[in-house]
Design an enzyme around this catalytic site. Sequence first.
Site, PDB file in Angstrom:
ATOM      1  CG  ASN A 154      -0.235  -0.281   2.495  1.00  0.00           C
ATOM      2  OD1 ASN A 154       0.390  -1.340   2.659  1.00  0.00           O
ATOM      3  ND2 ASN A 154      -0.295   0.636   3.431  1.00  0.00           N
ATOM      4  CD  GLN A 182      -3.801  -0.094  -1.282  1.00  0.00           C
ATOM      5  OE1 GLN A 182      -4.073   0.500  -2.327  1.00  0.00           O
ATOM      6  NE2 GLN A 182      -4.139   0.367  -0.092  1.00  0.00           N
ATOM      7  CB  SER A 202     -10.909  -3.116   2.211  1.00  0.00           C
ATOM      8  OG  SER A 202     -11.571  -2.048   2.832  1.00  0.00           O
ATOM      9  CG  HIS A 204     -12.387   1.939   2.433  1.00  0.00           C
ATOM     10  ND1 HIS A 204     -11.335   2.812   2.446  1.00  0.00           N
ATOM     11  CD2 HIS A 204     -12.067   0.955   3.303  1.00  0.00           C
ATOM     12  CE1 HIS A 204     -10.423   2.376   3.312  1.00  0.00           C
ATOM     13  NE2 HIS A 204     -10.839   1.244   3.845  1.00  0.00           N
ATOM     14  CB  THR A 240     -27.213  -7.493  12.502  1.00  0.00           C
ATOM     15  OG1 THR A 240     -27.814  -8.014  13.693  1.00  0.00           O
ATOM     16  CG2 THR A 240     -28.290  -7.101  11.502  1.00  0.00           C
ATOM     17  CB  CYS A 327      -2.660   3.098   9.274  1.00  0.00           C
ATOM     18  SG  CYS A 327      -3.947   2.422   8.273  1.00  0.00           S
TER      19      CYS A 327
END
Length: 388
Positions: A154, A182, A202, A204, A240, A327
């Site tokens: 990344n 990535q 992921s 997003h 859920t 991060c």
Amino acid sequence: MSDNEFVYADNAATTRPDPEVVKAMEPYCTAKYGNSASQYYEMGRQARMALDEAREKLAALIGAKPEEVYFTAGATESDNWVLHSTVLTGKKKHVVTTAIEHHAVLEPLEFLKENGYGDYTVLPVDSVGRVDPEELGKAIREDTGLVSIMHANNEIGTIEPIRELAAIAKEKKVAFHTDACQTVGKIKVDVDELAVDMLSLSAHKFHGPKGIGALYLRRGTRLAPFIHGGGQENNRRAGTSNVPGAVGMGKAAELAPRYIEDGPRQRKLIEEIWKGVSSAIPKIRRNGDPESRIPNLLSVCAEGAEGEAILGYLNMSGIQVSSGSACTSGSLEPSHVLLACGVPVEIAHGSIRVSLSHENTDADARKIVAEMPKVVARLREMSVTWKG
Ligand code: PLP
């Protein structure tokens, strides 16, 4: 440009949800809000159908079977699931990984080791961030239960030789996991071509919503549940179901071939940016593998200028990029990825990552080329240590 006012070029951190993704999600946030586990009435069944359809779309994108795809809250959870379950419940508690993994892999491994549950070996990388398959062969021990190596890094964009690495693990009967955050939606990712047992992704990162991801788990691969509770996700991941998120990720998966097709154009833009900034900025170096890399990412280090300061000034000029990963960019620690590639600490401090998407234009690239040299020159002028 990505927007009327600014250039957004931090797509490795996150991407803009595609308007079609938002449109697909909207009904599941409003009228169709049923719980997908409530199968005795219409709205619950509607939610279940939407979840199943999203799973099929995501599976199709990565060449998996729908029943091999488990929704999670994102790649961090998927990585933690693989590592915790392997070490806590597997018989073999040693893991082999690399020095350039995301913190979502390195931190759980360190936690598990510190608390006495298992052990891990970190493989080095070469100066462009590539893992040597021979090193993997040597690092696998009798008690190795898992190899976890990312598909593309990344921070520097290097693509690892996953197929070759996975074959070595397979020969030694060790499960293989890859974090493909990535690469999914950037280049073709096919779980059979890569021959991996587990793969994290992921939404997003490829124009889907935040807070949803998935773990691909090859049929027959043993992995105990990580989150316990209800029987969702075929009794393997309780909680859920995030139906709007899954619908959004499914839509993004359906659109992903378009984003992937745009890769060569982004690669050209990246090369233009590099050509522009490297001819205008003395003592700048490029990080990562020049050949085996994702098309949308450029990582550079400008000597004599702090990455964070460059970001601040670029932001004032209407350009949003990052230094290293999202991060770690809040910390002033130099990137563990660049250090692992042998970049000296003082140079690693000047790292800048430009990461594009299909939304970035030629004008965006021109603006980056125009502004970055000015910012670096200004910071070097202010520096007491820069000697030119
Ligand atoms: N793994 C890699 C390689 C990443 O780039 C990221 C995102 O920063 C993650 C894991 C974490 O993903 P998520 O935000 O879905 O938890």
